[in-house]
Design a protein around this motif. Structure first.
Motif, PDB file in Angstrom:
ATOM      1  N   UNK A 233       0.811  -1.207  -0.203  1.00  0.00           N
ATOM      2  CA  UNK A 233       0.044  -0.085   0.019  1.00  0.00           C
ATOM      3  C   UNK A 233       0.859   1.210  -0.087  1.00  0.00           C
ATOM      4  N   UNK A 234       2.071   1.294   0.738  1.00  0.00           N
ATOM      5  CA  UNK A 234       2.854   2.398   0.606  1.00  0.00           C
ATOM      6  C   UNK A 234       3.588   2.658  -0.661  1.00  0.00           C
ATOM      7  N   UNK A 235       3.698   1.460  -1.428  1.00  0.00           N
ATOM      8  CA  UNK A 235       4.259   1.526  -2.888  1.00  0.00           C
ATOM      9  C   UNK A 235       3.106   2.170  -3.701  1.00  0.00           C
ATOM     10  N   UNK A 236       1.898   1.807  -3.555  1.00  0.00           N
ATOM     11  CA  UNK A 236       0.787   2.258  -4.248  1.00  0.00           C
ATOM     12  C   UNK A 236       0.677   3.870  -3.966  1.00  0.00           C
ATOM     13  N   UNK A 237       0.742   4.304  -2.754  1.00  0.00           N
ATOM     14  CA  UNK A 237       0.490   5.626  -2.341  1.00  0.00           C
ATOM     15  C   UNK A 237       1.801   6.425  -2.978  1.00  0.00           C
ATOM     16  N   UNK A 238       2.938   5.867  -3.073  1.00  0.00           N
ATOM     17  CA  UNK A 238       4.185   6.354  -3.541  1.00  0.00           C
ATOM     18  C   UNK A 238       3.919   6.820  -5.068  1.00  0.00           C
ATOM     19  N   UNK A 239       3.351   5.782  -5.749  1.00  0.00           N
ATOM     20  CA  UNK A 239       3.155   5.793  -7.400  1.00  0.00           C
ATOM     21  C   UNK A 239       1.951   7.137  -7.303  1.00  0.00           C
ATOM     22  N   UNK A 240       1.246   7.227  -6.506  1.00  0.00           N
ATOM     23  CA  UNK A 240      -0.049   8.219  -6.659  1.00  0.00           C
ATOM     24  C   UNK A 240       0.705   9.465  -6.469  1.00  0.00           C
ATOM     25  N   UNK A 241       1.567   9.726  -5.419  1.00  0.00           N
ATOM     26  CA  UNK A 241       2.099  10.954  -5.187  1.00  0.00           C
ATOM     27  C   UNK A 241       2.983  11.241  -6.276  1.00  0.00           C
ATOM     28  N   UNK A 242       3.808  10.203  -6.889  1.00  0.00           N
ATOM     29  CA  UNK A 242       4.532  10.689  -8.020  1.00  0.00           C
ATOM     30  C   UNK A 242       3.769  11.248  -9.275  1.00  0.00           C
ATOM     31  N   UNK A 243       2.578  10.605  -9.457  1.00  0.00           N
ATOM     32  CA  UNK A 243       1.653  11.125 -10.361  1.00  0.00           C
ATOM     33  C   UNK A 243       1.322  12.343 -10.276  1.00  0.00           C
ATOM     34  N   UNK A 244       0.885  12.622  -9.089  1.00  0.00           N
ATOM     35  CA  UNK A 244       0.254  13.972  -8.797  1.00  0.00           C
ATOM     36  C   UNK A 244       1.491  14.906  -9.056  1.00  0.00           C
ATOM     37  N   UNK A 245       2.488  14.735  -8.580  1.00  0.00           N
ATOM     38  CA  UNK A 245       3.712  15.630  -8.594  1.00  0.00           C
ATOM     39  C   UNK A 245       3.910  15.862 -10.178  1.00  0.00           C
ATOM     40  N   UNK A 246       3.858  14.846 -11.189  1.00  0.00           N
ATOM     41  CA  UNK A 246       4.294  14.821 -12.529  1.00  0.00           C
ATOM     42  C   UNK A 246       3.174  15.664 -13.088  1.00  0.00           C
ATOM     43  N   UNK A 247       1.824  15.513 -12.560  1.00  0.00           N
ATOM     44  CA  UNK A 247       0.798  16.304 -13.117  1.00  0.00           C
ATOM     45  C   UNK A 247       0.746  17.966 -12.825  1.00  0.00           C
ATOM     46  N   UNK A 248       1.251  18.161 -11.695  1.00  0.00           N
ATOM     47  CA  UNK A 248       1.276  19.520 -11.183  1.00  0.00           C
ATOM     48  C   UNK A 248       2.600  20.216 -11.814  1.00  0.00           C
ATOM     49  N   UNK A 249       3.577  19.316 -12.099  1.00  0.00           N
ATOM     50  CA  UNK A 249       4.784  20.082 -12.738  1.00  0.00           C
ATOM     51  C   UNK A 249       4.563  20.367 -14.406  1.00  0.00           C
ATOM     52  N   UNK A 250       3.495  20.136 -14.774  1.00  0.00           N
ATOM     53  CA  UNK A 250       3.364  20.419 -16.329  1.00  0.00           C
ATOM     54  C   UNK A 250       4.107  19.550 -17.165  1.00  0.00           C
ATOM     55  N   UNK A 251       4.508  20.260 -18.343  1.00  0.00           N
ATOM     56  CA  UNK A 251       5.090  19.533 -19.365  1.00  0.00           C
ATOM     57  C   UNK A 251       6.288  18.613 -18.763  1.00  0.00           C
ATOM     58  N   UNK A 252       6.435  17.345 -19.019  1.00  0.00           N
ATOM     59  CA  UNK A 252       7.701  16.651 -18.351  1.00  0.00           C
ATOM     60  C   UNK A 252       8.980  16.993 -19.313  1.00  0.00           C
ATOM     61  N   UNK A 253      10.067  16.970 -18.626  1.00  0.00           N
ATOM     62  CA  UNK A 253      11.454  17.249 -19.321  1.00  0.00           C
ATOM     63  C   UNK A 253      11.843  15.880 -20.019  1.00  0.00           C
ATOM     64  N   UNK A 254      12.228  16.154 -20.924  1.00  0.00           N
ATOM     65  CA  UNK A 254      12.744  14.838 -21.949  1.00  0.00           C
ATOM     66  C   UNK A 254      14.061  14.956 -22.413  1.00  0.00           C
ATOM     67  N   UNK A 255      14.862  13.936 -22.472  1.00  0.00           N
ATOM     68  CA  UNK A 255      16.170  14.007 -23.294  1.00  0.00           C
ATOM     69  C   UNK A 255      16.146  12.848 -24.109  1.00  0.00           C
ATOM     70  N   UNK A 256      15.752  13.076 -25.478  1.00  0.00           N
ATOM     71  CA  UNK A 256      15.740  11.945 -26.394  1.00  0.00           C
ATOM     72  C   UNK A 256      17.047  11.591 -26.987  1.00  0.00           C
TER      73      UNK A 256
END
Length: 581
Positions: free
Chosen positions: A395-418
């Protein structure tokens, strides 16, 4: 029918017919007014004037060259009668009489012509041809064509025969046929004029009908223009239309307000307006401004722009659609401007709130996960305690993934290095990881990836996309089935698809599947875990790579998510192989 009604009826049916004769006679007014615009008295006078002028010419010629002509009593009677008829045209109030009453003048004209012909004898030949004037008048009037043609013929015949019967001349076949050709010539002229008049009247009627239809179309067009003007100035969005050359053909009042906000007026060129990019400070290049893009034929939706300067700056959402003619060719574009400042402010506030909450959750969650690892690493744990700790860890892993997704959404466009990436190997690794973490024994994996695929991408970010798609395929296949992964080269791109045999989605649900926090009704009813951020994040990552992601789904049969990425160039592939060696 009373006199007024009769007059109106005759006037209506004959006024149009007389318009062709009007054109012939309009020159008599020196073209200062159209003939049909004159009063009835003026028209009668002008219609009689050619005959009167010709008689006057005969009179002058007789005085100069044939003075003995005036010794003829019949000739003088004809002259005086002709003068009396012209005076009648001048004095009679024809406008107060029935419209057809003017026909008495051309009918009476035959009498003085007969006297003048008889009186002129052989001194002046051809006087009988003056009958052509009343013949033309009668035939061109358009009234009672058969009766008037017959009357003209009989009157012309009377001009020839009456002198034979009322004088002492012996009535013989020779005297009766001597000038018998005149009435037939007059009849032929009358028939010709009548046919020409009928043809011209038919053409006139057709022209008038087209004119009426055109007026109706113009009135309808004007009504629609007023309606359009009312509608576009009533809506609470700015609207402008530009032609294919970029010239403004329509702009409503709301757009003028937006232009004033950006420091311009209705006629200000868009390049001079203060329009900024997302930071609200960097001026938007002219080539990326909405009207310019629309004039070049671009179609776009929800194109956000920052108009004006702070603190009164507003955020406008712009959209463009093409205008085409009946042949389907582009003839311009329509651009709309919608003020979404409050909505953007609310979304920013939401993202800030999500980011703040996520950061606050991340700190204690990190401590929890750290202590869980220590506890799970303790030897000789009681089995019940160990089992409980495993539940807490999951459950902590699930909660961690949720927090990571929320942060990714709030940060806007993701930074990439193709960089050139062995895409086939990346897919294999993510499928193996999904197999290992799969908790549904009814789900089978089938990897149909072509070997040797090299994509230009950020491996960690695309791995995140693959993890999201594989995780969804497992979660939405509670009844089992196969999850099929395909990857292949399509043109200048690498296409990867993940298909499942799960519950599927409706057509309406597919429209919002990539929206943030979107979840299908089936997922909510089945209590499938998730908050609806994975696909939104995956779309943002793929789009940042310059690729695209799509969804195809059928209720009860499953779903297929496919995305495309740029393929690596040959030199980049060679570099990757060299690094591998």
């Amino acid at each position: 029918m009373n006199r007024v009604s009769f007059r109106r009826t005759i006037s209506t049916t004959t006024r149009g017919r007389g318009q062709q004769m009007d054109r012939v006679l309009s020159h008599l007014t020196l073209n200062t007014r159209q003939f049909h615009e004159l009063t009835l008295r003026s028209r009668v006078i002008l219609s009689q004037l050619p005959l009167s002028l010709t008689v006057l010419l005969i009179l002058v010629g007789g005085l100069l060259f044939h003075p003995d002509l005036f010794a003829s009593r019949s000739f003088m009677i004809g002259l005086w009668m002709q003068a009396a008829l012209f005076a009648l045209c001048l004095l009679v109030p024809w406008d107060r009489l029935p419209y057809v009453s003017f026909l008495v003048i051309p009918l009476l004209d035959f009498i003085p012509i007969g006297f003048m012909r008889y009186g002129a004898g052989t001194v002046i030949t051809g006087v009988g041809l003056l009958a052509v004037f009343p013949i033309i008048w009668l035939a061109a009037s358009g009234l009672y064509p058969r009766a008037l043609l017959a009357a003209g013929f009989l009157a012309s015949l009377a001009i020839v025969w009456v002198p034979v019967f009322v004088t002492d001349i012996e009535v013989t076949s020779q005297s009766l046929t001597q000038s018998f050709l005149l009435p037939f010539i007059m009849l032929a002229i009358g028939v010709t004029i009548r046919v020409m008049t009928s043809s011209m009247m038919a053409q006139q009627a057709e022209v008038e009908e087209k004119d009426r239809a055109l007026r109706l179309l113009l009135e309808e067009s004007a009504r629609r223009e007023r309606l359009l003007d009312t509608v576009v100035n009533s809506v609470d969005i700015g609207v402008t239309a530009v032609d294919e050359a970029g010239r403004t053909v329509l702009a409503n009042r709301k757009l003028e307000q937006f232009r004033a906000l950006a420091g311009g007026t209705r006629d200000t060129d868009e390049a001079a307006l203060r329009i900024f990019q997302q930071d609200g400070e960097t001026a938007l290049p002219v080539t990326r401004r909405p009207t310019r893009r629309a004039a070049e034929g671009h179609v776009f939706s929800d194109y956000l722009l920052w108009w004006g300067e702070r603190p009164g700056q507003r955020v406008l959402s712009t959209s463009s659609r093409l205008m085409t003619n009946q042949a389907g060719e582009r003839e311009g574009s329509v651009v709309t401007f919608n003020d979404v400042t409050e909505l953007v402010t609310a979304l920013n506030a939401k993202d800030e709130f999500v980011a703040t909450v996520s950061h606050e959750l991340r700190t204690p969650l990190t401590a929890i996960r750290g202590y869980l690892e220590l506890l799970l690493g303790t030897p000789d744990l009681d089995p019940e305690v160990a089992s409980g700790l495993e539940v807490v860890s999951r459950n902590s892993e699930r909660l961690h993934k949720l927090v990571v997704d929320l942060l990714s959404t709030a940060e806007g466009a993701p930074e990439i290095e193709p960089v050139p990436t062995d895409f086939s190997d990346l897919v294999g690794l993510r499928v193996a990881s999904a197999r290992q973490g799969n908790t549904n024994p009814l789900v089978r994996f089938e990897d149909l990836t072509d070997p040797g695929l090299v994509a230009l991408c950020d491996a960690s970010r695309i791995g995140q996309v693959l993890d999201n798609l594989l995780s969804n395929a497992i979660k939405y296949s509670p009844a089992g089935g196969s999850v099929t992964i395909r990857a292949r080269e399509v043109g200048a791109e690498v296409e990867c698809s993940v298909s499942d045999q799960g519950s599927g989605m409706s057509a309406e649900e597919q429209k919002g599947v990539f929206s943030k926090f979107f979840r299908t009704a089936g997922a909510r009813n089945a209590a499938i875990p998730g908050v609806g951020l994975g696909l939104a994040i995956s779309q943002a990552i793929v789009q940042r790579h310059g690729g695209s992601i799509t969804c195809r789904s059928v209720m009860g049969e499953g779903s297929t998510f496919a995305f495309r990425l740029p393929i690596a160039r040959a030199d980049q592939v060679q570099e990757l192989q060299t690094q591998g060696l």
